[in-house]
Each structure stands twice: as structure tokens, then as C-alpha cells.
Design a protein around this motif. Structure first.
Motif, PDB file in Angstrom:
ATOM      1  N   GLU A 213       5.467  17.709 -22.907  1.00 59.22           N
ATOM      2  CA  GLU A 213       6.274  16.542 -23.266  1.00 59.22           C
ATOM      3  C   GLU A 213       6.930  16.720 -24.634  1.00 59.22           C
ATOM      4  OE1 GLU A 213       7.146  13.565 -21.539  1.00 59.22           O
ATOM      5  OE2 GLU A 213       6.626  15.081 -20.043  1.00 59.22           O
ATOM      6  N   LYS A 214       6.211  17.294 -25.572  1.00 57.29           N
ATOM      7  CA  LYS A 214       6.778  17.529 -26.900  1.00 57.29           C
ATOM      8  C   LYS A 214       7.964  18.492 -26.807  1.00 57.29           C
ATOM      9  CE  LYS A 214       5.590  18.672 -31.598  1.00 57.29           C
ATOM     10  NZ  LYS A 214       4.579  18.658 -32.616  1.00 57.29           N
ATOM     11  N   ILE A 215       7.824  19.509 -25.977  1.00 56.02           N
ATOM     12  CA  ILE A 215       8.906  20.478 -25.785  1.00 56.02           C
ATOM     13  C   ILE A 215      10.090  19.810 -25.089  1.00 56.02           C
ATOM     14  CG2 ILE A 215       9.546  22.557 -24.487  1.00 56.02           C
ATOM     15  CD1 ILE A 215       6.635  23.534 -25.056  1.00 56.02           C
ATOM     16  N   ARG A 216       9.817  19.033 -24.068  1.00 60.60           N
ATOM     17  CA  ARG A 216      10.877  18.377 -23.298  1.00 60.60           C
ATOM     18  C   ARG A 216      11.699  17.426 -24.169  1.00 60.60           C
ATOM     19  NH1 ARG A 216      11.742  13.742 -20.808  1.00 60.60           N
ATOM     20  NH2 ARG A 216       9.682  12.878 -21.218  1.00 60.60           N
ATOM     21  N   LYS A 217      11.038  16.699 -25.059  1.00 62.78           N
ATOM     22  CA  LYS A 217      11.716  15.714 -25.896  1.00 62.78           C
ATOM     23  C   LYS A 217      12.450  16.342 -27.082  1.00 62.78           C
ATOM     24  CE  LYS A 217       8.537  11.990 -24.772  1.00 62.78           C
ATOM     25  NZ  LYS A 217       7.465  11.130 -25.281  1.00 62.78           N
ATOM     26  N   SER A 218      12.134  17.578 -27.407  1.00 61.76           N
ATOM     27  CA  SER A 218      12.699  18.222 -28.585  1.00 61.76           C
ATOM     28  C   SER A 218      14.090  18.785 -28.305  1.00 61.76           C
ATOM     29  CB  SER A 218      11.783  19.355 -29.045  1.00 61.76           C
ATOM     30  OG  SER A 218      12.363  20.012 -30.141  1.00 61.76           O
ATOM     31  N   ARG A 219      14.939  18.740 -29.302  1.00 66.03           N
ATOM     32  CA  ARG A 219      16.264  19.357 -29.206  1.00 66.03           C
ATOM     33  C   ARG A 219      16.198  20.842 -29.532  1.00 66.03           C
ATOM     34  NH1 ARG A 219      20.636  15.133 -31.671  1.00 66.03           N
ATOM     35  NH2 ARG A 219      20.166  13.459 -30.222  1.00 66.03           N
ATOM     36  N   ARG A 220      15.105  21.271 -30.099  1.00 72.04           N
ATOM     37  CA  ARG A 220      14.947  22.683 -30.441  1.00 72.04           C
ATOM     38  C   ARG A 220      14.836  23.534 -29.184  1.00 72.04           C
ATOM     39  NH1 ARG A 220      10.482  21.879 -35.054  1.00 72.04           N
ATOM     40  NH2 ARG A 220      11.918  21.564 -36.773  1.00 72.04           N
ATOM     41  N   ILE A 221      15.158  24.791 -29.343  1.00 70.14           N
ATOM     42  CA  ILE A 221      15.000  25.763 -28.267  1.00 70.14           C
ATOM     43  C   ILE A 221      13.779  26.634 -28.552  1.00 70.14           C
ATOM     44  CG2 ILE A 221      16.065  27.741 -27.103  1.00 70.14           C
ATOM     45  CD1 ILE A 221      17.480  25.175 -26.457  1.00 70.14           C
ATOM     46  N   VAL A 222      13.534  26.924 -29.828  1.00 72.17           N
ATOM     47  CA  VAL A 222      12.454  27.829 -30.244  1.00 72.17           C
ATOM     48  C   VAL A 222      11.324  27.026 -30.877  1.00 72.17           C
ATOM     49  CG1 VAL A 222      11.861  29.746 -31.783  1.00 72.17           C
ATOM     50  CG2 VAL A 222      14.046  29.748 -30.570  1.00 72.17           C
TER      51      VAL A 222
END
Length: 139
Positions: free
Chosen positions: A13-22
Motif C-alpha cells: 500500500e505504501k508503494i502504491r500510494k507513493s509517486r516515487r518509482i524507486v
């Protein structure tokens, strides 16, 4: 009965919500201990949600529509991912002359992702057959 979300779910979920790629492994240290995070990241990598691009470095991934294999989810591909990884690591870098020429209108497309790095940098950034090439510049 209320189920608490798993560590892998919270990381996803943290990855999904983030605009970052890395992402750095340390981005998730508030969610669990070192070994738990490692297992969760390996699980996400096995499911094709993340791609490991270096030691402690991960990038968003998705399945390829044609082959079904995992690929980087960045619109700029490995080029974008590797440069964002350098920035996330706090490395001072700049594009090489070949890339600057291409950006200013040259028709010669650089064959490899190569950057100039200022100071000491000894990490390896890679994905599959792609590898970031580094030209060291004295600081």
C-alpha cells in the motif's frame, strides 16, 4: 474478528500510494524489523510488484502485457529508474556528453545509460541485462 493487515500488505500500500518509482529498504523500517521487511520485499518481488535494482534498492514493477514477465513500471524505463536511484542515494550526478547531445537535437541515440558521478560511488545499479555505467569525476 478484525484482521490486522500483514507487513507485506502495508508495504504494498505504501508503494502504491507513493509517486516515487524507486524505494530504499530503509523507507520501510518504521513498519517492521530488518528481517521481516526483507522477507516482505522478496515476496513482493516474487509476485512481480517490485524489481530489485541493487543492494537495498527496489523499483515499482508490473507484468508486461505481451509476455507476462515482470518489467519496470517507470515510463522512462531503466534510464529513469537508475537516475532516480542515484538521486535517492544522495549521489551528485549529471548526464554524459552523448546524452546531452541527444537532448539538444542529435539523432545519435546513446546505447547505454551512462552518467557522470562526482565523488566516490561504488554501488551497482542493474535490472536484467541493463546496467548503469558510471564515469567518475574528481570532486
Amino acid at each position: 474478528m478484525i484482521r490486522t493487515p500483514t507487513l507485506e500488505f502495508r508495504i504494498r500500500e505504501k508503494i502504491r500510494k507513493s509517486r516515487r518509482i524507486v524505494f530504499l529498504r530503509s523507507d520501510f523500517k518504521a513498519l517492521g524489523d530488518y528481517d521481516q521487511i526483507g522477507r516482505a520485499l522478496r515476496g513482493l518481488e516474487a509476485r512481480g510488484r517490485l524489481a530489485r535494482i541493487g543492494q537495498g534498492l527496489y523499483a515499482k514493477a508490473r507484468p508486461n502485457r505481451i509476455t507476462g514477465k515482470t518489467m519496470l513500471a517507470a515510463p522512462g524505463g531503466f534510464d529513469q529508474v537508475s537516475k532516480e536511484a542515484l538521486s535517492r542515494l544522495g549521489v551528485r550526478w549529471e548526464p554524459t556528453g552523448a546524452e546531452r547531445d541527444y537532448q539538444s537535437g542529435s539523432t545519435q541515440i546513446p546505447a547505454r545509460v551512462t552518467v557522470r558521478v562526482y565523488g566516490d560511488f561504488s554501488r551497482s545499479i542493474f535490472y536484467g541485462n541493463y546496467r548503469l555505467m558510471v564515469e567518475a569525476v574528481a570532486a
